[in-house]
Write a protein that holds these residues in place. Sequence first.
Motif, PDB file in Angstrom:
ATOM      1  N   GLY A  15       1.041  -1.255   0.262  1.00 47.77           N
ATOM      2  CA  GLY A  15      -0.111  -0.332   0.042  1.00 47.77           C
ATOM      3  C   GLY A  15       1.255   1.277  -0.725  1.00 47.77           C
ATOM      4  N   LEU A  16       1.953   1.416   0.670  1.00 50.22           N
ATOM      5  CA  LEU A  16       2.910   2.034   0.950  1.00 50.22           C
ATOM      6  C   LEU A  16       3.862   2.542  -1.000  1.00 50.22           C
ATOM      7  CD1 LEU A  16       3.817   4.234   3.113  1.00 50.22           C
ATOM      8  CD2 LEU A  16       5.865   2.982   3.055  1.00 50.22           C
ATOM      9  N   LEU A  17       3.874   1.303  -1.228  1.00 51.96           N
ATOM     10  CA  LEU A  17       4.663   1.738  -2.722  1.00 51.96           C
ATOM     11  C   LEU A  17       3.369   2.500  -3.179  1.00 51.96           C
ATOM     12  CD1 LEU A  17       7.426  -0.804  -2.341  1.00 51.96           C
ATOM     13  CD2 LEU A  17       7.084   1.372  -1.722  1.00 51.96           C
ATOM     14  N   PRO A  21      -3.163  -3.957  -5.730  1.00 52.09           N
ATOM     15  CA  PRO A  21      -4.046  -4.012  -6.698  1.00 52.09           C
ATOM     16  C   PRO A  21      -5.503  -3.926  -5.770  1.00 52.09           C
ATOM     17  CG  PRO A  21      -3.126  -6.258  -6.790  1.00 52.09           C
ATOM     18  CD  PRO A  21      -2.318  -5.449  -5.306  1.00 52.09           C
ATOM     19  N   ARG A  22      -6.126  -2.532  -6.009  1.00 47.49           N
ATOM     20  CA  ARG A  22      -7.857  -2.733  -5.970  1.00 47.49           C
ATOM     21  C   ARG A  22      -8.363  -4.471  -5.619  1.00 47.49           C
ATOM     22  NH1 ARG A  22     -12.177   1.023  -8.706  1.00 47.49           N
ATOM     23  NH2 ARG A  22     -11.357  -0.298 -10.866  1.00 47.49           N
ATOM     24  N   ASN A  23      -8.842  -4.454  -4.445  1.00 47.35           N
ATOM     25  CA  ASN A  23      -9.435  -5.474  -4.215  1.00 47.35           C
ATOM     26  C   ASN A  23     -10.335  -5.619  -3.153  1.00 47.35           C
ATOM     27  OD1 ASN A  23      -8.094  -7.423  -1.946  1.00 47.35           O
ATOM     28  ND2 ASN A  23      -6.612  -6.552  -2.921  1.00 47.35           N
ATOM     29  N   PHE A  40      -8.151   3.840  -4.282  1.00 45.71           N
ATOM     30  CA  PHE A  40      -7.439   2.487  -3.354  1.00 45.71           C
ATOM     31  C   PHE A  40      -6.481   3.002  -3.218  1.00 45.71           C
ATOM     32  CE2 PHE A  40      -6.445  -1.130  -3.365  1.00 45.71           C
ATOM     33  CZ  PHE A  40      -7.164  -1.978  -2.131  1.00 45.71           C
ATOM     34  N   ARG A  41      -5.605   2.995  -4.181  1.00 46.53           N
ATOM     35  CA  ARG A  41      -4.389   3.777  -3.769  1.00 46.53           C
ATOM     36  C   ARG A  41      -3.621   5.052  -2.439  1.00 46.53           C
ATOM     37  NH1 ARG A  41      -0.429   6.922  -5.253  1.00 46.53           N
ATOM     38  NH2 ARG A  41      -1.801   8.288  -6.422  1.00 46.53           N
TER      39      ARG A  41
END
Length: 130
Positions: A15-17, A21-23, A40-41
Amino acid sequence: MFALAAVAIATGVLGLLGKLPRNPILGVTTEAALHSDENFRIANRIAAPTSVGAGFLLFAGGLVALVANGFAALGIAVVVAVIAVFTLGAGANAAARAVEPLLPPAPVGGCGSACGGCSIRETCEPATSA
């Protein structure tokens, strides 16, 4: 606890990077976060530090529980798990609040998509001039 720690740390790092992927399972999965890849990101970048922190808490709690015996090990595991869940929740809450304003505005007028099965549909529809 070690498996949960690994999942929390991996989710937080990804998540930090911005690589998670969106899930609908891992990461922040609120309606606002799942609305778009960008939401999401952003949400998971915000929640990442608490996810990694919760992972380290779980890992440390697992190590202490291995050393402790009997009910002490169980008590430590439960307390650490509860603290980790609250830590994850705090990060997810902050992330959800951050991406909520990024949602498109709700449609104005009428009932939106609710009129399809509404028993008072005629009341909600805009008046037509005859």
